[in-house]
Motif scaffolding. Structure first.
Motif, PDB file in Angstrom:
ATOM      1  N   PHE A 191      -4.818  12.885  -8.431  1.00 57.85           N
ATOM      2  CA  PHE A 191      -3.714  12.749  -9.384  1.00 57.85           C
ATOM      3  C   PHE A 191      -2.361  12.745  -8.673  1.00 57.85           C
ATOM      4  CE2 PHE A 191      -6.374  14.949 -12.928  1.00 57.85           C
ATOM      5  CZ  PHE A 191      -7.131  13.798 -13.074  1.00 57.85           C
ATOM      6  N   GLU A 192      -2.179  13.654  -7.723  1.00 59.23           N
ATOM      7  CA  GLU A 192      -0.908  13.726  -6.997  1.00 59.23           C
ATOM      8  C   GLU A 192      -0.643  12.422  -6.245  1.00 59.23           C
ATOM      9  OE1 GLU A 192       1.149  16.227  -3.367  1.00 59.23           O
ATOM     10  OE2 GLU A 192      -0.388  17.232  -4.562  1.00 59.23           O
ATOM     11  N   GLY A 193      -1.679  11.829  -5.679  1.00 60.64           N
ATOM     12  CA  GLY A 193      -1.519  10.541  -5.002  1.00 60.64           C
ATOM     13  C   GLY A 193      -1.076   9.452  -5.965  1.00 60.64           C
ATOM     14  N   HIS A 194      -1.628   9.463  -7.167  1.00 57.27           N
ATOM     15  CA  HIS A 194      -1.199   8.496  -8.184  1.00 57.27           C
ATOM     16  C   HIS A 194       0.272   8.689  -8.549  1.00 57.27           C
ATOM     17  CE1 HIS A 194      -5.358   7.343  -8.984  1.00 57.27           C
ATOM     18  NE2 HIS A 194      -4.889   6.390  -9.767  1.00 57.27           N
ATOM     19  N   VAL A 195       0.657   9.940  -8.817  1.00 58.32           N
ATOM     20  CA  VAL A 195       2.039  10.217  -9.217  1.00 58.32           C
ATOM     21  C   VAL A 195       2.990   9.769  -8.113  1.00 58.32           C
ATOM     22  CG1 VAL A 195       3.693  12.050  -9.762  1.00 58.32           C
ATOM     23  CG2 VAL A 195       1.428  12.066 -10.809  1.00 58.32           C
ATOM     24  N   HIS A 196       2.644  10.056  -6.866  1.00 61.84           N
ATOM     25  CA  HIS A 196       3.482   9.627  -5.748  1.00 61.84           C
ATOM     26  C   HIS A 196       3.601   8.103  -5.703  1.00 61.84           C
ATOM     27  CE1 HIS A 196       5.159   9.129  -1.769  1.00 61.84           C
ATOM     28  NE2 HIS A 196       4.160   8.295  -1.511  1.00 61.84           N
ATOM     29  N   ALA A 197       2.469   7.407  -5.761  1.00 62.44           N
ATOM     30  CA  ALA A 197       2.491   5.945  -5.674  1.00 62.44           C
ATOM     31  C   ALA A 197       3.261   5.327  -6.832  1.00 62.44           C
ATOM     32  CB  ALA A 197       1.058   5.397  -5.635  1.00 62.44           C
ATOM     33  N   LEU A 198       3.032   5.801  -8.043  1.00 61.68           N
ATOM     34  CA  LEU A 198       3.728   5.242  -9.202  1.00 61.68           C
ATOM     35  C   LEU A 198       5.226   5.501  -9.119  1.00 61.68           C
ATOM     36  CD1 LEU A 198       1.208   6.236 -12.016  1.00 61.68           C
ATOM     37  CD2 LEU A 198       1.424   4.026 -10.845  1.00 61.68           C
ATOM     38  N   PHE A 201      -5.147  11.837 -17.872  1.00 59.54           N
ATOM     39  CA  PHE A 201      -4.126  11.399 -16.910  1.00 59.54           C
ATOM     40  C   PHE A 201      -3.878   9.900 -17.039  1.00 59.54           C
ATOM     41  CE2 PHE A 201      -2.707   9.809 -12.830  1.00 59.54           C
ATOM     42  CZ  PHE A 201      -1.771  10.746 -12.418  1.00 59.54           C
ATOM     43  N   ARG A 202      -4.945   9.126 -17.039  1.00 59.47           N
ATOM     44  CA  ARG A 202      -4.871   7.671 -17.130  1.00 59.47           C
ATOM     45  C   ARG A 202      -4.181   7.246 -18.425  1.00 59.47           C
ATOM     46  NH1 ARG A 202      -7.832   4.031 -19.202  1.00 59.47           N
ATOM     47  NH2 ARG A 202      -9.556   5.299 -19.929  1.00 59.47           N
ATOM     48  N   SER A 203      -4.522   7.903 -19.516  1.00 61.01           N
ATOM     49  CA  SER A 203      -3.916   7.589 -20.807  1.00 61.01           C
ATOM     50  C   SER A 203      -2.429   7.916 -20.815  1.00 61.01           C
ATOM     51  CB  SER A 203      -4.627   8.360 -21.928  1.00 61.01           C
ATOM     52  OG  SER A 203      -5.979   7.983 -21.993  1.00 61.01           O
ATOM     53  N   VAL A 218       0.844  -1.191   0.000  1.00 60.22           N
ATOM     54  CA  VAL A 218       0.000   0.000   0.000  1.00 60.22           C
ATOM     55  C   VAL A 218       0.876   1.236   0.000  1.00 60.22           C
ATOM     56  CG1 VAL A 218      -1.783   1.257   1.280  1.00 60.22           C
ATOM     57  CG2 VAL A 218      -1.778  -1.232   1.302  1.00 60.22           C
ATOM     58  N   GLN A 219       0.462   2.259  -0.707  1.00 59.75           N
ATOM     59  CA  GLN A 219       1.082   3.572  -0.651  1.00 59.75           C
ATOM     60  C   GLN A 219       0.018   4.552  -0.217  1.00 59.75           C
ATOM     61  OE1 GLN A 219       4.255   4.889  -1.059  1.00 59.75           O
ATOM     62  NE2 GLN A 219       4.669   2.716  -0.782  1.00 59.75           N
ATOM     63  N   ARG A 220       0.342   5.395   0.758  1.00 60.11           N
ATOM     64  CA  ARG A 220      -0.628   6.346   1.293  1.00 60.11           C
ATOM     65  C   ARG A 220      -0.073   7.766   1.240  1.00 60.11           C
ATOM     66  NH1 ARG A 220      -0.218   1.991   4.582  1.00 60.11           N
ATOM     67  NH2 ARG A 220      -2.088   0.764   4.887  1.00 60.11           N
ATOM     68  N   ARG A 221      -0.959   8.725   1.133  1.00 61.56           N
ATOM     69  CA  ARG A 221      -0.638  10.151   1.224  1.00 61.56           C
ATOM     70  C   ARG A 221      -1.787  10.833   1.935  1.00 61.56           C
ATOM     71  NH1 ARG A 221       4.360  11.584   0.765  1.00 61.56           N
ATOM     72  NH2 ARG A 221       4.173  13.519  -0.339  1.00 61.56           N
ATOM     73  N   VAL A 222      -1.477  11.887   2.647  1.00 59.33           N
ATOM     74  CA  VAL A 222      -2.494  12.692   3.320  1.00 59.33           C
ATOM     75  C   VAL A 222      -2.579  14.023   2.585  1.00 59.33           C
ATOM     76  CG1 VAL A 222      -3.178  13.790   5.486  1.00 59.33           C
ATOM     77  CG2 VAL A 222      -1.991  11.583   5.524  1.00 59.33           C
ATOM     78  N   PHE A 223      -3.814  14.438   2.297  1.00 53.29           N
ATOM     79  CA  PHE A 223      -4.071  15.692   1.603  1.00 53.29           C
ATOM     80  C   PHE A 223      -5.062  16.518   2.402  1.00 53.29           C
ATOM     81  CE2 PHE A 223      -1.895  14.624  -2.222  1.00 53.29           C
ATOM     82  CZ  PHE A 223      -2.001  13.248  -2.334  1.00 53.29           C
ATOM     83  N   LEU A 224      -5.070  17.815   2.168  1.00 58.48           N
ATOM     84  CA  LEU A 224      -6.016  18.689   2.841  1.00 58.48           C
ATOM     85  C   LEU A 224      -7.381  18.674   2.176  1.00 58.48           C
ATOM     86  CD1 LEU A 224      -3.718  21.735   3.655  1.00 58.48           C
ATOM     87  CD2 LEU A 224      -4.463  19.882   5.173  1.00 58.48           C
ATOM     88  N   SER A 225      -7.451  18.147   0.961  1.00 60.53           N
ATOM     89  CA  SER A 225      -8.724  18.051   0.254  1.00 60.53           C
ATOM     90  C   SER A 225      -8.796  16.696  -0.437  1.00 60.53           C
ATOM     91  CB  SER A 225      -8.850  19.164  -0.788  1.00 60.53           C
ATOM     92  OG  SER A 225      -8.040  18.869  -1.907  1.00 60.53           O
ATOM     93  N   CYS A 226      -9.952  16.374  -0.967  1.00 58.02           N
ATOM     94  CA  CYS A 226     -10.080  15.127  -1.722  1.00 58.02           C
ATOM     95  C   CYS A 226     -10.467  15.424  -3.157  1.00 58.02           C
ATOM     96  CB  CYS A 226     -11.065  14.171  -1.054  1.00 58.02           C
ATOM     97  SG  CYS A 226     -12.729  14.825  -0.888  1.00 58.02           S
TER      98      CYS A 226
END
Length: 164
Positions: free
Chosen positions: A35-42, A81-83, A21-29
């Motif tokens: 997208f930022e969570g995806h970039v971080h995890a990838l 983004f996905r593409s 699992v990769q996790r990130r905490v953000f101030l908003s959803c």
């Protein structure tokens, strides 16, 4: 797979059958956090998983659910983004029919919250909190989940050179 909660927003992504699992905490959803969570995890994981990634029907990705099928009209920005990253999406069925499809990640989120956010850590910034979360994720990689055997995670990814 993703999850959000309040007061802070936490995004969790589990690589299917691996327990990683990769996790990130953000101030908003919002979509930017998605997208930022995806970039971080990838970036941390070193690429995009082979096969499809399962998603709930979150507004950041889904503009419209088409009936009771798995077909979706995706948001334009998510499609782009996905593409760009070569992500293949698979959407959970809405409502009670799809509840069992995301139980594994929900259980992981509960375990993580009980073990790392009780009591709530005191930090000076969101950056400091995300550094703690990253360290906990790295420490938890060796954790065995019930009777699940450890999966060789790197073999489940294709390298994407433009992730930085």
């Amino acid at each position: 797979m993703f999850w959000t909660s309040s007061p802070s927003k936490d995004e969790a992504r589990e690589i299917p059958r691996s327990g990683l699992v990769q996790r990130r905490v953000f101030l908003s959803c919002g979509q930017e956090a998605f997208f930022e969570g995806h970039v971080h995890a990838l970036s941390v994981l070193g690429g995009v998983p082979f096969g499809k990634i399962r998603y709930d029907n979150l507004k950041a990705a889904v503009a419209q659910i088409l009936g009771f099928s798995r077909q979706r009209v995706e948001t334009e920005r998510w499609t782009a983004f996905r593409s760009h990253y070569g992500i293949e999406s698979f959407y959970c069925r809405p409502g009670i029919e799809g509840a069992h499809e995301k139980g594994g990640v929900e259980g992981q989120i509960g375990w993580f919250r009980r073990n790392h956010f009780v009591p709530v850590p005191e930090v000076a910034s969101l950056t400091e909190l995300n550094e703690m979360v990253q360290r906990w994720d790295e420490e938890d990689e060796a954790r065995r989940i019930h009777s699940r055997t450890r999966t060789e995670v790197p073999s489940r990814f294709r390298t994407v050179s433009y992730i930085s």
